[in-house]
Design an enzyme around this catalytic site. Structure first.
Site, PDB file in Angstrom:
ATOM      1  N   ASP A 487       0.811  -1.220   0.000  1.00  0.00           N
ATOM      2  CA  ASP A 487       0.000   0.000   0.000  1.00  0.00           C
ATOM      3  C   ASP A 487       0.841   1.265   0.000  1.00  0.00           C
ATOM      4  O   ASP A 487       0.341   2.346  -0.295  1.00  0.00           O
ATOM      5  CB  ASP A 487      -0.829   0.056   1.296  1.00  0.00           C
ATOM      6  CG  ASP A 487      -2.019  -0.862   1.263  1.00  0.00           C
ATOM      7  OD1 ASP A 487      -2.383  -1.308   0.172  1.00  0.00           O
ATOM      8  OD2 ASP A 487      -2.581  -1.127   2.345  1.00  0.00           O
TER       9      ASP A 487
HETATM   10  C1  BGC Z   1      -2.828  -4.030   4.406  1.00  0.00           C
HETATM   11  C2  BGC Z   1      -2.562  -4.892   3.210  1.00  0.00           C
HETATM   12  C3  BGC Z   1      -1.293  -4.440   2.551  1.00  0.00           C
HETATM   13  C4  BGC Z   1      -0.156  -4.395   3.538  1.00  0.00           C
HETATM   14  C5  BGC Z   1       1.124  -3.882   2.947  1.00  0.00           C
HETATM   15  C6  BGC Z   1      -1.646  -4.019   5.307  1.00  0.00           C
HETATM   16  O1  BGC Z   1      -1.873  -3.136   6.340  1.00  0.00           O
HETATM   17  O2  BGC Z   1      -3.949  -4.540   5.078  1.00  0.00           O
HETATM   18  O3  BGC Z   1      -3.631  -4.813   2.305  1.00  0.00           O
HETATM   19  O4  BGC Z   1      -1.032  -5.324   1.500  1.00  0.00           O
HETATM   20  O5  BGC Z   1      -0.503  -3.584   4.622  1.00  0.00           O
HETATM   21  O6  BGC Z   1       1.094  -2.535   2.651  1.00  0.00           O
END
Ligand code: BGC
Length: 820
Positions: A487
């Protein structure tokens, strides 16, 4: 290494974690509830309850990130002479003669002893009921008669957990309660649009009560010393506005050796619009009375508890391993599966790190979570897939999350993550392989929940694949969009404004060249799955459209493999991405963050370039540059400064979160890559580093968070305190750890026509047995590794040798013997 203090231990026989010191390094919590009514509970009884949705139907109030930490919960105050204490130590913190908290499968039992009195509380949510039971047992272990004053305490949340925390100009005037016998009803906003209320009941006569917080606590007192309790005098207060609470007051006399049970019940009720009231401003309590009647004796409560335990017996009987290694067995048989069920229920919405307000059910998160629980509750997995797919758009793109109460997608945490669509294939294929239920593909599923827009679920899968194909960049690699799995890799964001969110700020997508190697690998893995699914469909249906579709998609997968080989390889590892301007990310040419884990994981799982040695080199590079004592970091070296072109990833200090933290979620990707490459020793050593039972033994204090479950992130080697954990419980790590160990290490893999056996083990592994219920069959599978890491030599099914590695499915009991 300094000797680490221990705060608890596993009790495998009871499937519990036993905490023996209330002052854990961080609140160690558990989850109650399995369907609609849920609670979070810490080892000192802190936490809160909600119905379905932690944001919109918050029943009790909780104060996140407060002083003291973990403030608010269900508290029992016992006043024995001048001493006031709580069974869970908090909030009074009166030193106890004995303390124990047992977190079990959807229940928690907290026991405290003080001055010859034992108070033990069993907390659980009965199956199919909308309430939390708190069975309190008081026992006089002294030789004198005890006269105790007992106060219960819950604080109501005014339903919407977000506005409850901010809109005081309104909130302080809306609170309303009713009191009837031993039940306190919370009915704020029921007079207008709400059709629900809550209640707090005890199955004994009370000698007083309180419902107004300040009257009970006192404006200048705290939960640790509420005035009414300290003085031993309830005020019988009736809340009007301000902050309604519920507290019962009971006088209890116990002869030496005598014990008494009290059943407290925190319940939630919904009424039909026309049946809301029994008189002007008097709520209709019929359903509350009925619910109370179902649980008003110790016997009824014990029966409900036994049913809950049987429910868990059944769930945990589906996959059971006996390896002789307790640490492995307890994670596989108990805690990993339990955590998977919790992530199924909560996605990333409510933990002690997720406030229950910001995030609903994630599109990618929930699809991944599915591989963790599909074997346990296939019908609910089916519904979940349909709910998720219903939030998709006609072009295959999707909302990144939806609210559990409304099941509607929203962009509250951003949209346009280009990995999202692929995960739908990942989840759906896992479901069909487990159940053999191809009919799910014929379900009519809408776009963006719009009635009339329905197409088959299969069509949703197809447009998911097409979404990637239709969004390729200059190297014929997938455009990343807002971000991919990570993200925080925001390549089109360009933010200098601290007041804007990396997640929701408008992206510059015009002219972008930002491409993702993580999505490329994911596309190849899920693309191969999709092709295999189409082939199966054509085999079963004799419909040539499916075989044509298989050919079409195979070409796209092959093209992606070529693109990765040509533009995605850096010499010793896979690149991570290209930025907006088409410059390499995760390359030896970069100043920092030369290598990233995500593309190594996905491209090795996709086995891209295995024949040219790319997979082996990539896996070796993970060991060389990413691995440390506590697991593999996300990138190396960490970013030491903010990079405008990369976004949030470089906003974190070194070693935390997406900037070179050990993001446990993605370690299993590399482990699976190792397994596919047949490197069992390496796979195991990576796995054991993040396996909670191994961490529990060595690092209870350092690790800080719950030692019985995985956390999202452990501080990496560049951090101030490597090995410190954060963001426990709600993480894709749970499902990925399960998928990795059950299917790739122990090697029991559901497939369309049966179970594929293909373990990958350390050379030291001994013989082991897996009991696996699969559809209508029950397999007892014994594996003899013979010092081999991989490679099935022979399989015997019910005494007869079979060809290949798939045990063909047939209902009934079977014994399987496997020699490597
Ligand atoms: C989110 C995931 C994401 C991950 C890495 C998590 O907090 O729920 O969807 O892939 O962070 O960024």
């Amino acid at each position: 290494m300094e000797q680490q203090k221990r705060y608890g231990h596993f009790d495998d026989q009871h499937r519990e974690y036993v905490i023996s010191d209330p002052q854990t390094p961080w609140p160690w919590i558990n989850y109650l509830g399995n369907e609609d009514f849920f609670s979070l509970i810490s080892n000192t009884a802190g936490g809160y309850s909600f119905y379905k949705d932690a944001k919109f139907r918050r029943i009790t109030r909780y104060r996140y990130n407060n002083v003291p930490m973990d403030n608010g919960g269900r508290y029992f105050y016992i006043k024995d002479g001048d001493t006031v204490w709580n069974p869970g130590w908090k909030p009074c913190k009166t030193p106890l003669d004995f303390y124990e908290c047992r977190h079990g499968m959807s229940y928690t039992r907290i026991t405290g002893k003080k001055n010859g009195v034992e108070a033990s509380v069993l907390f659980f949510v009965p199956l199919k009921k909308w309430c939390e039971v708190q069975k309190l047992t008081l026992k006089n272990e002294s030789s004198e008669t005890k006269s105790l004053k007992l106060f219960s305490f819950e604080e109501w949340c005014l339903w919407n957990a977000a506005t409850d925390m901010e809109n005081f100009q309104r909130n302080f005037s809306t609170g309303e309660v009713e009191i009837e016998g031993s039940t306190i009803y919370h009915k704020t906003e029921y007079r207008e649009r709400r059709n629900h209320y809550a209640f707090y009941h005890v199955n004994a006569p009370i000698q007083g009560f309180d419902t107004d917080r300040e009257t009970f606590v006192g404006l200048y007192n705290e939960f640790a010393d509420p005035q009414a309790v300290m003085e031993g005098k309830p005020r019988n207060s009736h809340a009007h506005g301000w902050s309604p609470i519920a507290s019962h007051y009971i006088e209890v006399t116990l002869a030496p050796g005598e014990s008494k049970d009290f059943v407290f019940l925190l319940g939630y009720i919904e009424n039909e619009q026309e049946e809301k009231f029994e008189a002007l401003q008097v709520i209709n309590k019929q359903k509350a009375h009925a619910l109370i009647a179902e649980l008003d004796t110790t016997e009824k409560v014990d029966k409900a508890f036994a049913e809950l335990c049987e429910y868990w017996d059944a769930l945990l009987n589906i996959y059971k391993v006996r390896t002789g290694n307790d640490k492995l067995d307890r994670m596989v048989n108990i805690w990993n599966q339990y955590q998977c069920m919790v992530t199924f229920n909560f996605s990333r919405s409510a933990s002690f790190f997720e406030s229950g307000v910001g995030r609903g059910m994630g599109f990618r998160d929930s699809n991944q979570d599915l591989v963790g629980f599909v074997h346990q509750i296939p019908p609910r997995a089916r519904q979940r897939i349909i709910d998720i797919a219903s939030t998709q758009f006609p072009d295959g793109g999707c909302y990144h999350q939806y609210q559990p109460l409304t099941k509607r997608g929203n962009n509250d945490i951003g949209g346009g993550f280009n990995d999202d669509p692929c995960w739908l294939i990942f989840g759906t294929v896992a479901y069909i392989k487990e159940t053999g239920d191809f009919s799910i593909l014929d379900e009519m599923v809408p776009f963006d929940n719009q009635p009339g827009s329905e197409v088959t679920l299969f069509e949703h899968l197809k447009i998911s694949m097409d979404h990637v194909i239709n969004n390729l960049g200059p190297h014929m690699l997938p455009l990343i969009g807002r971000a991919d799995w990570n993200d925080c890799l925001n390549l089109n964001c360009f933010s200098w404004d601290p007041n804007e969110s990396f997640q929701t700020t408008e992206n510059v997508s015009e002219g972008t060249k930002a491409e993702s190697l993580m999505i490329a690998g994911l596309f190849v893995v899920t693309g191969k799955d999709y092709v295999a699914l189409c082939r199966k469909l054509s085999e079963y249906s004799n419909n040539s459209e499916y075989s044509e579709e298989a050919v079409r998609m195979q070409q796209a997968v092959d093209a992606m493999i070529d693109a990765v080989k040509k533009h995605g390889w850096d010499g010793e590892w896979y690149l991570r991405a290209y930025d907006f301007y088409g410059r390499k990310i995760g390359s030896n040419e970069c100043e920092e963050a030369k290598i990233f884990i995500e593309s190594q994981g996905w491209c090795t799982m996709a086995e891209i370039g295995a024949e040219d040695g790319m997979v082996a080199k990539s896996l070796d590079s993970c060991k060389k540059y990413l691995e440390c004592e506590h697991g593999m970091v996300l990138n190396n070296p960490a970013f030491s400064k903010y990079i405008y072109e990369y976004g949030e990833i470089s906003s974190y200090p070194e070693g935390y979160k997406e900037n070179a933290g050990i993001f446990c979620h993605n370690n299993p990707w590399v482990i699976i890559g190792e397994c596919l490459a047949g490197r069992g020793n390496d796979a195991w050593s990576h796995y054991a580093k993040i396996l909670p039972s191994y961490v529990e033994e060595k690092y209870q204090t350092l690790h800080k968070v719950e030692p019985y479950v995985n956390c999202q992130m452990v501080a990496g080697k560049d951090a101030f305190k490597p090995g410190e954990g954060k963001n426990s419980w709600l993480t894709g790590t749970a499902a990925w750890m399960w998928y990795t160990v059950s299917e790739f290490i122990l090697g029991i893999k559901p497939d369309y026509d049966g179970i594929r056996i293909d373990p990958c083990l350390p050379e030291t592994a001994s013989d082991y047995t897996v009991q696996r219920k699969f559809r209508e069959a029950d397999y007892e599978i014994t594996i003899h590794p013979n010092g081999k890491q991989k490679g099935v030599k022979s399989i015997t099914l019910d005494g007869a040798k079979i060809d290949g590695t798939v045990i063909p499915y047939s209902p009934g009991k079977h014994t399987v013997d496997v020699i490597l």
